[in-house]
Design a protein around this motif. Sequence first.
Motif, mmCIF file in Angstrom:
data_model
loop_
_atom_site.group_PDB
_atom_site.id
_atom_site.type_symbol
_atom_site.label_atom_id
_atom_site.label_comp_id
_atom_site.label_asym_id
_atom_site.label_seq_id
_atom_site.Cartn_x
_atom_site.Cartn_y
_atom_site.Cartn_z
ATOM 1 N N THR A 176 12.808 11.815 2.213
ATOM 2 C CA THR A 176 11.927 12.481 3.168
ATOM 3 C C THR A 176 10.652 11.688 3.412
ATOM 4 N N ILE A 177 9.994 11.251 2.341
ATOM 5 C CA ILE A 177 8.710 10.581 2.534
ATOM 6 C C ILE A 177 8.876 9.172 3.091
ATOM 7 N N THR A 178 9.961 8.478 2.753
ATOM 8 C CA THR A 178 10.165 7.153 3.344
ATOM 9 C C THR A 178 10.485 7.267 4.828
ATOM 10 N N HIS A 179 11.265 8.275 5.200
ATOM 11 C CA HIS A 179 11.550 8.481 6.629
ATOM 12 C C HIS A 179 10.289 8.924 7.372
ATOM 13 N N ARG A 180 9.424 9.683 6.703
ATOM 14 C CA ARG A 180 8.163 10.091 7.332
ATOM 15 C C ARG A 180 7.298 8.871 7.622
ATOM 16 N N ILE A 181 7.169 7.983 6.636
ATOM 17 C CA ILE A 181 6.379 6.766 6.835
ATOM 18 C C ILE A 181 6.999 5.897 7.925
ATOM 19 N N ALA A 182 8.322 5.733 7.872
ATOM 20 C CA ALA A 182 9.004 4.892 8.866
ATOM 21 C C ALA A 182 8.831 5.459 10.260
ATOM 22 N N TYR A 183 8.927 6.779 10.389
ATOM 23 C CA TYR A 183 8.776 7.416 11.693
ATOM 24 C C TYR A 183 7.367 7.212 12.245
ATOM 25 N N ALA A 184 6.352 7.444 11.417
ATOM 26 C CA ALA A 184 4.961 7.298 11.870
ATOM 27 C C ALA A 184 4.667 5.863 12.292
ATOM 28 N N CYS A 185 5.219 4.896 11.563
ATOM 29 C CA CYS A 185 5.003 3.489 11.920
ATOM 30 C C CYS A 185 5.788 3.105 13.168
ATOM 31 N N SER A 186 7.004 3.655 13.303
ATOM 32 C CA SER A 186 7.859 3.254 14.436
ATOM 33 C C SER A 186 7.301 3.718 15.774
ATOM 34 N N ILE A 187 6.615 4.858 15.795
ATOM 35 C CA ILE A 187 6.064 5.356 17.062
ATOM 36 C C ILE A 187 4.633 4.867 17.288
ATOM 37 N N GLY A 188 4.134 4.037 16.371
ATOM 38 C CA GLY A 188 2.810 3.462 16.539
ATOM 39 C C GLY A 188 1.677 4.353 16.111
ATOM 40 N N ALA A 189 1.979 5.477 15.453
ATOM 41 C CA ALA A 189 0.911 6.371 15.000
ATOM 42 C C ALA A 189 0.163 5.797 13.800
ATOM 43 N N TRP A 190 0.868 5.043 12.971
ATOM 44 C CA TRP A 190 0.265 4.421 11.793
ATOM 45 C C TRP A 190 0.419 2.918 11.865
ATOM 46 N N ASN A 191 -0.596 2.215 11.407
ATOM 47 C CA ASN A 191 -0.517 0.778 11.206
ATOM 48 C C ASN A 191 0.035 0.536 9.796
ATOM 49 N N PRO A 192 1.167 -0.171 9.657
ATOM 50 C CA PRO A 192 1.734 -0.404 8.316
ATOM 51 C C PRO A 192 0.726 -1.005 7.338
ATOM 52 N N ALA A 193 -0.170 -1.862 7.815
ATOM 53 C CA ALA A 193 -1.158 -2.496 6.942
ATOM 54 C C ALA A 193 -2.203 -1.512 6.443
ATOM 55 N N GLY A 222 13.256 -0.475 8.603
ATOM 56 C CA GLY A 222 12.614 -1.283 9.622
ATOM 57 C C GLY A 222 11.106 -1.281 9.593
ATOM 58 N N VAL A 223 10.498 -0.783 8.518
ATOM 59 C CA VAL A 223 9.037 -0.756 8.428
ATOM 60 C C VAL A 223 8.526 -2.153 8.113
ATOM 61 N N ASP A 224 7.448 -2.547 8.758
ATOM 62 C CA ASP A 224 6.840 -3.852 8.513
ATOM 63 C C ASP A 224 6.488 -3.996 7.034
ATOM 64 N N GLU A 225 6.689 -5.195 6.492
ATOM 65 C CA GLU A 225 6.461 -5.404 5.063
ATOM 66 C C GLU A 225 4.993 -5.273 4.673
ATOM 67 N N ALA A 226 4.097 -5.148 5.642
ATOM 68 C CA ALA A 226 2.676 -4.959 5.324
ATOM 69 C C ALA A 226 2.396 -3.612 4.666
ATOM 70 N N VAL A 227 3.319 -2.655 4.803
ATOM 71 C CA VAL A 227 3.128 -1.363 4.155
ATOM 72 C C VAL A 227 3.093 -1.564 2.639
ATOM 73 N N GLN A 228 2.219 -0.825 1.964
ATOM 74 C CA GLN A 228 2.074 -0.961 0.515
ATOM 75 C C GLN A 228 2.808 0.167 -0.202
ATOM 76 N N ALA A 229 3.580 -0.192 -1.230
ATOM 77 C CA ALA A 229 4.192 0.786 -2.130
ATOM 78 C C ALA A 229 3.854 0.321 -3.539
ATOM 79 N N ALA A 230 3.134 1.134 -4.278
ATOM 80 C CA ALA A 230 2.598 0.674 -5.558
ATOM 81 C C ALA A 230 2.352 1.848 -6.486
ATOM 82 N N THR A 231 2.142 1.554 -7.769
ATOM 83 C CA THR A 231 1.657 2.565 -8.699
ATOM 84 C C THR A 231 0.143 2.675 -8.541
ATOM 85 N N PHE A 232 -0.428 3.736 -9.083
ATOM 86 C CA PHE A 232 -1.881 3.861 -9.086
ATOM 87 C C PHE A 232 -2.525 2.627 -9.713
#
Length: 508
Positions: free
Chosen positions: A46-63, A86-96
């Motif tokens: 759910t959350i990965t598709h949410r991020i991908a959707y927001a980035c794909s429609i230009g609502a969020w900048n992956p960076a 298909g999300v740009d690799e600039a998106v960050q996925a990390a631990t705290f």
Amino acid sequence: MTTLHTDNPRDNEILESLDDDQFKAASTIDGPVRIIAGAGAGKTRTITHRIAYACSIGAWNPAETLAVTFSVKAADEMKARLLRLGVDEAVQAATFHSAALSQVRSAWYELSDAPFPQIIDDARAVLSTALKRADATMDMDPMQMRDILSEISWMKVSLIAPDDYVRVCAALHRIPPANLDPEAMAAVTVAFEHEKSSRNQMDFNDILLIGCNIIERQPEIAEHIRSHARHVTVDEYQDVSPLQHRLLQLWMGEGRSICVVGDAAQTIYSFAGASSYYLRHFAEEFGPLSADVQLNTDYRSTPQIVNYANMVLSGSPENEMYLTLRSPRNGGKRVNTVVFPDDSSEVQAIAQRIMRMMRNGHDTASIAILTRVNAQQRAVCAALAERHIRYQVRTDSGWQSSQVHVPDVTGAERHDQSKVLENASKLVTVSTIHAAKGLEFAHVFIIGCSEGLIPFCSGEEESLEEERRLMYVGITRAEDVLTLSFARTARAGGYTERRPSRFLLRNR
């Protein structure tokens, strides 16, 4: 206001495979969103598709997008899923800790001429010197040293200063470890921090504290950090500590593009400072919410396993804060409860059962034996090794691998073992329940289901509730078959008879 490609988000192929509740969560990309996600409900999807959707429609900048979770493995899996979507690799996925470490490193040399501190791998040497400085010179065994270090960590993640420790112990009726009184424990903590500083070292929680300090005191650096965290998603939010929550608040600033996902029923690290308080009170802190969604469809487990898990939680005095799961699967086997005369009989019978499963072609990688504590694993591994069953061990501190080599055999023995060895490349998992969180297996055995092990506490209400949640987590690791067992006595001929766990229930 977000502009969509179409008037109907359902037309977006990224969202089309989600169920209705997942879709509501994933398609709401403005403002604060809370997702209460039960076991097996597809929260990562759910959350990965949410991020991908927001980035794909230009609502969020992956960076400017940051997804935070609690293990490197989970962060890597999230990053891989996002890239596949298909999300740009600039998106960050990390631990705290890894996100904070990157931020602290980038800011360090702007603020200090001193070398960057070394991260401690083993804090026991530092603690040994600190004990001497604090005049706590009694001999400490490795277990006591570990407990002291855990207490120091708890103080730090709970934002409790050494000067406040005595008062907190009095208020919470907390007993310090290793036979130290509160004053001595506070003195050891101060000495530990001084010794660490003198060596130019820091521990993992120092990374978070330094990160908080930089954001609070350096406005320009804080703005730069926030520019890379304008859209934040936090997984496993029920496990956030006060220190992590403070860092999250500082990352957000005045921003409200935040999504948290978690499940109060899976809070099993309270002893380390984790609290579901922030998940349960998210609306009070960040509201009004744009969406508050419950994912209660467990796609992983059979109806019988899900029903058993629900029954365990239903006995809680706090059951109103837990989800009731449902399973869409058809059929399934009843949950097995097996009683053995002693510990040896229990592990021997389970190992023999696994041997039969292997002969019938079951994938050994789909089998797990779960224990409450690390100490139970030794007998389990010995029983598996006797039958030349290869296994891997997951303790509370991580993975250990064990390759069991089968000696040369001939004739009937070779023929008998040939079917077993066809899958020697696959390993049975032996794990504590804590360490199995986030994993799933077709066949799960939970051993030692007796009072004193599950639950492993003296009866305090808060501790008992944590043990109930731990049992729930263990049960919901199972996809198809769940076997719960306990032994009446520790050894053959023993006189002290154990009582079955209060979490062993009559099937309905």
